[in-house]
Design an enzyme around this catalytic site. Structure first.
Site, PDB file in Angstrom:
ATOM      1  N   ARG A 137      -9.441   2.957  17.334  1.00 43.74           N
ATOM      2  CA  ARG A 137      -9.155   3.935  18.748  1.00 43.74           C
ATOM      3  C   ARG A 137      -8.312   4.877  18.491  1.00 43.74           C
ATOM      4  NH1 ARG A 137     -10.741  -1.227  20.728  1.00 43.74           N
ATOM      5  NH2 ARG A 137      -8.749  -1.869  20.483  1.00 43.74           N
ATOM      6  N   GLU A 149      -1.416 -12.174  15.465  1.00 43.32           N
ATOM      7  CA  GLU A 149      -1.064 -13.317  16.137  1.00 43.32           C
ATOM      8  C   GLU A 149      -1.177 -14.522  15.244  1.00 43.32           C
ATOM      9  OE1 GLU A 149      -3.392 -13.513  19.769  1.00 43.32           O
ATOM     10  OE2 GLU A 149      -1.979 -15.120  20.628  1.00 43.32           O
TER      11      GLU A 149
END
Ligand code: AMP
Length: 189
Positions: free
Chosen positions: A72, A109
């Protein structure tokens, strides 16, 4: 310009840009509120407003390159590069770029991943703005900044449409000496 000065107070944007971001609960996994900017990009007024607001502090200053993070960040970064009359540099996931690359590992993460950039994409001393759609933990942006600095870039700022401040990413990037500009904040992650 101070670091604080380029953190856009969301209230200064007259147009309600935040309303153009769609939230998808439990995507891509349970507990995540996915902030979907395709609705912002699909609305002509929102898209233009976001690009204009992101580049506003650097209007008239010399920017050599805008570096966008896959995927993006390519859409937003391409529009920003056009707006500030700079070149565009893609920062991609490992194995996607055809020429010789430099790479950097960054924290996810769970675990880590690798981003790459063409070795000759940026010359030492060039003034660069880093762009992505959203900053969460800041792991991706931190990796991109290290990658850009490895090539000698002067990172003028890191720009995001969305900041999730509870995850601490923007603070981490500011601690690296890079001003952060974000147009809106959402609670949680
Ligand atoms: P981070 O490295 O944790 O700052 O994550 C930033 C990257 O993950 C960006 O490229 C975002 O597009 C994506 N991302 C992380 N959290 C979200 C979220 N809640 N909604 C949409 N995209 C996200």
């Amino acid at each position: 310009m101070t670091v604080a000065a380029v953190k856009a107070p969301p209230m200064t944007i007259a147009y309600d840009l935040k309303a153009s971001v769609r939230t998808i609960p439990d995507y891509p996994k349970p507990g995540i509120l996915f902030r979907d900017i395709t609705t912002l990009l699909g609305d002509a007024r929102s898209f233009r407003c976001a690009i204009d607001e992101l580049v506003q502090p650097w209007a008239g200053s010399k920017i050599d390159k805008v570096a966008g993070i896959e995927a993006r960040g390519f859409i937003i970064g391409g529009a920003i590069a056009h707006q500030v009359s700079s070149g565009f540099v893609p920062i991609r996931k490992k194995g996607k770029l055809p020429h010789t690359t430099v790479s950097m590992s960054y924290a996810l993460e769970y675990g880590s991943d690798i981003i790459e950039m063409h070795v000759d994409a940026i010359k030492p001393g060039e003034r660069v703005i880093l762009v992505d759609d959203l900053i969460a933990t800041g792991g991706t942006a931190e990796g991109a900044i290290k990658l850009l600095r490895q090539t000698g870039a002067e990172i003028v700022a890191a720009c995001f449409i969305i900041d999730l401040p509870e995850l601490g990413g923007a603070a981490k990037i500011r601690d690296m000496g890079v001003p952060v500009r974000a147009l809106m904040e959402f609670e949680g992650h």
